[in-house]
Design a protein around this motif. Structure first.
Motif, PDB file in Angstrom:
ATOM      1  N   PHE A 212       0.840  -1.192   0.000  1.00  0.00           N
ATOM      2  CA  PHE A 212       0.000   0.000   0.000  1.00  0.00           C
ATOM      3  C   PHE A 212       0.877   1.245   0.000  1.00  0.00           C
ATOM      4  N   ALA A 213       0.741   2.055  -1.057  1.00  0.00           N
ATOM      5  CA  ALA A 213       1.545   3.281  -1.165  1.00  0.00           C
ATOM      6  C   ALA A 213       0.648   4.488  -1.417  1.00  0.00           C
ATOM      7  N   GLY A 214      -0.547   4.450  -0.857  1.00  0.00           N
ATOM      8  CA  GLY A 214      -1.514   5.508  -1.146  1.00  0.00           C
ATOM      9  C   GLY A 214      -1.695   6.510  -0.049  1.00  0.00           C
ATOM     10  N   ALA A 215      -0.677   6.689   0.787  1.00  0.00           N
ATOM     11  CA  ALA A 215      -0.833   7.560   1.954  1.00  0.00           C
ATOM     12  C   ALA A 215      -0.932   9.047   1.618  1.00  0.00           C
ATOM     13  N   ALA A 216      -0.794   9.395   0.344  1.00  0.00           N
ATOM     14  CA  ALA A 216      -0.939  10.802  -0.047  1.00  0.00           C
ATOM     15  C   ALA A 216      -2.344  11.082  -0.584  1.00  0.00           C
ATOM     16  N   SER A 217      -3.268  10.165  -0.360  1.00  0.00           N
ATOM     17  CA  SER A 217      -4.593  10.265  -0.968  1.00  0.00           C
ATOM     18  C   SER A 217      -5.655  10.898  -0.084  1.00  0.00           C
ATOM     19  N   ALA A 218      -5.272  11.540   1.033  1.00  0.00           N
ATOM     20  CA  ALA A 218      -6.260  12.146   1.922  1.00  0.00           C
ATOM     21  C   ALA A 218      -7.115  13.147   1.148  1.00  0.00           C
ATOM     22  N   MET A 219      -8.437  13.086   1.367  1.00  0.00           N
ATOM     23  CA  MET A 219      -9.334  13.951   0.597  1.00  0.00           C
ATOM     24  C   MET A 219     -10.730  13.926   1.186  1.00  0.00           C
ATOM     25  N   VAL A 220     -11.518  14.924   0.795  1.00  0.00           N
ATOM     26  CA  VAL A 220     -12.965  14.890   0.932  1.00  0.00           C
ATOM     27  C   VAL A 220     -13.522  14.944  -0.485  1.00  0.00           C
ATOM     28  N   TYR A 221     -14.265  13.906  -0.858  1.00  0.00           N
ATOM     29  CA  TYR A 221     -14.863  13.866  -2.199  1.00  0.00           C
ATOM     30  C   TYR A 221     -16.364  14.066  -2.028  1.00  0.00           C
ATOM     31  N   ALA A 222     -16.875  15.169  -2.572  1.00  0.00           N
ATOM     32  CA  ALA A 222     -18.293  15.517  -2.424  1.00  0.00           C
ATOM     33  C   ALA A 222     -19.005  15.362  -3.754  1.00  0.00           C
ATOM     34  N   GLY A 223     -20.061  14.553  -3.763  1.00  0.00           N
ATOM     35  CA  GLY A 223     -20.823  14.353  -4.994  1.00  0.00           C
ATOM     36  C   GLY A 223     -21.746  15.522  -5.285  1.00  0.00           C
ATOM     37  N   GLY A 224     -21.750  15.954  -6.532  1.00  0.00           N
ATOM     38  CA  GLY A 224     -22.655  17.013  -6.961  1.00  0.00           C
ATOM     39  C   GLY A 224     -23.973  16.430  -7.442  1.00  0.00           C
ATOM     40  N   THR A 225     -24.913  17.299  -7.809  1.00  0.00           N
ATOM     41  CA  THR A 225     -26.197  16.813  -8.316  1.00  0.00           C
ATOM     42  C   THR A 225     -26.033  16.147  -9.672  1.00  0.00           C
ATOM     43  N   VAL A 226     -24.960  16.467 -10.383  1.00  0.00           N
ATOM     44  CA  VAL A 226     -24.519  15.724 -11.573  1.00  0.00           C
ATOM     45  C   VAL A 226     -23.021  15.499 -11.400  1.00  0.00           C
ATOM     46  N   PRO A 227     -22.481  14.398 -11.954  1.00  0.00           N
ATOM     47  CA  PRO A 227     -21.061  14.097 -11.736  1.00  0.00           C
ATOM     48  C   PRO A 227     -20.112  15.230 -12.104  1.00  0.00           C
ATOM     49  N   ARG A 228     -20.465  16.009 -13.101  1.00  0.00           N
ATOM     50  CA  ARG A 228     -19.590  17.117 -13.510  1.00  0.00           C
ATOM     51  C   ARG A 228     -19.403  18.128 -12.399  1.00  0.00           C
ATOM     52  N   LEU A 229     -20.347  18.185 -11.454  1.00  0.00           N
ATOM     53  CA  LEU A 229     -20.273  19.157 -10.370  1.00  0.00           C
ATOM     54  C   LEU A 229     -19.727  18.552  -9.077  1.00  0.00           C
ATOM     55  N   ASP A 230     -19.119  17.367  -9.175  1.00  0.00           N
ATOM     56  CA  ASP A 230     -18.404  16.819  -8.024  1.00  0.00           C
ATOM     57  C   ASP A 230     -17.272  17.766  -7.645  1.00  0.00           C
ATOM     58  N   THR A 231     -16.823  17.674  -6.406  1.00  0.00           N
ATOM     59  CA  THR A 231     -15.736  18.526  -5.919  1.00  0.00           C
ATOM     60  C   THR A 231     -14.867  17.735  -4.952  1.00  0.00           C
TER      61      THR A 231
END
Length: 280
Positions: A212-231
């Motif tokens: 496992f080498a994914g320790a730089a992947s910290a994030m908050v992924y917020a879904g938008g009302t359409v995928p294009r508006l994810d953040t």
């Protein structure tokens, strides 16, 4: 109407998407203004979120830009016409703007996915845990501002009421005692309690996982009302960075899948956290 003093990230996102539609149509701001009967300056003010845009004008712009994605247009209209003044507005001018923008992002999200490696994700933190985190800040916060940040973090838990929420937490974050032993035990117990909710999933990545080498992947992924508006929201040296380009969003979707695949399933994670509480 007067220009906005400090646009929110949500308002900026609307302007960004309108600029992207204009660029895709190959139009300059001057040409877009002529089609709408306004100046290029007004188009620019809309695109940098200093000025709002009505539903009628937004739909006319979308038509001029030859956008045929009705779901996207409707989503942009909701962004343009939303007048929600959520609880976070109580902290305006009291806390840095990114605190408010993150709370607003979580409030409007259709789903939330969070990854934490060194700290338990904010909405999952207990009050004592959050206070210990903020107390360690350099330079030190004045007592009043520290308590405001703790209050704000506790109120962010409102996003956990109904929004589908999945957190992937590394064992390191669960073992690091940011406060005393009692507070660390209470934090683990709190995670177990939250994981009982139907809309909340907590997964753990154990320290002894190989490859496992994914320790730089910290994030908050917020879904938008359409995928294009994810953040995606990520910690940055000078605050929170909000990421919305499709290439980057696609990369973070892939990163989350990889991190999720590396984690224990929810039942195994619950058992894992329960065993850690016995060590406290």
């Amino acid at each position: 109407m007067p220009l906005r003093r400090e646009p929110t990230e949500r308002q900026k996102r609307l302007g960004t998407e309108l600029r992207r539609l204009r660029d895709a149509a190959g139009l300059k701001a001057r040409e877009a203004g002529e089609l709408l009967g306004v100046s290029s300056v007004q188009i620019s003010q809309i695109e940098i979120a200093l000025a709002g845009v009505s539903e009628a004008r937004l739909r006319r712009l979308a038509g001029h830009y030859r956008c045929t994605d009705e779901d996207l247009i409707d989503a942009l209209v909701r962004l343009a016409t939303d007048r929600t003044r959520g609880w976070w507005e109580e902290y305006r001018w009291l806390l840095p703007t990114p605190f408010l923008d993150l709370a607003e992002l979580e409030h409007h999200a259709t789903f939330l996915r969070e990854v934490g490696f060194l700290f338990v994700p904010g909405p999952l933190q207990t009050e004592d845990y959050a206070r210990a985190v903020f107390s360690y800040r350099v330079p030190e916060l004045p007592p009043k501002e520290l308590e405001l940040r703790v209050q704000h973090r506790m109120r962010r838990k409102e996003c956990l009421r109904e929004t589908p929420y999945e957190a992937v937490v590394h064992e390191a974050a669960l073992r690091i005692m940011v406060s005393d032993r009692a507070a660390s035990r209470a934090q683990l117990d709190h995670l177990l309690h939250l994981a009982d909710a139907d809309n909340i999933t907590v997964r753990v990545i154990p320290l002894d996982l190989e490859g496992f080498a994914g320790a730089a992947s910290a994030m908050v992924y917020a879904g938008g009302t359409v995928p294009r508006l994810d953040t995606v929201a990520r910690d940055a040296p000078h605050g929170t960075a909000f990421i919305d380009s499709e290439d980057q969003l696609s990369a973070f979707r892939t990163l989350f899948r990889k991190v999720e695949d590396a984690s224990l399933d929810p039942d195994q994670s619950r058992d894992f956290i329960h065993r850690l509480t016995k060590e406290r």
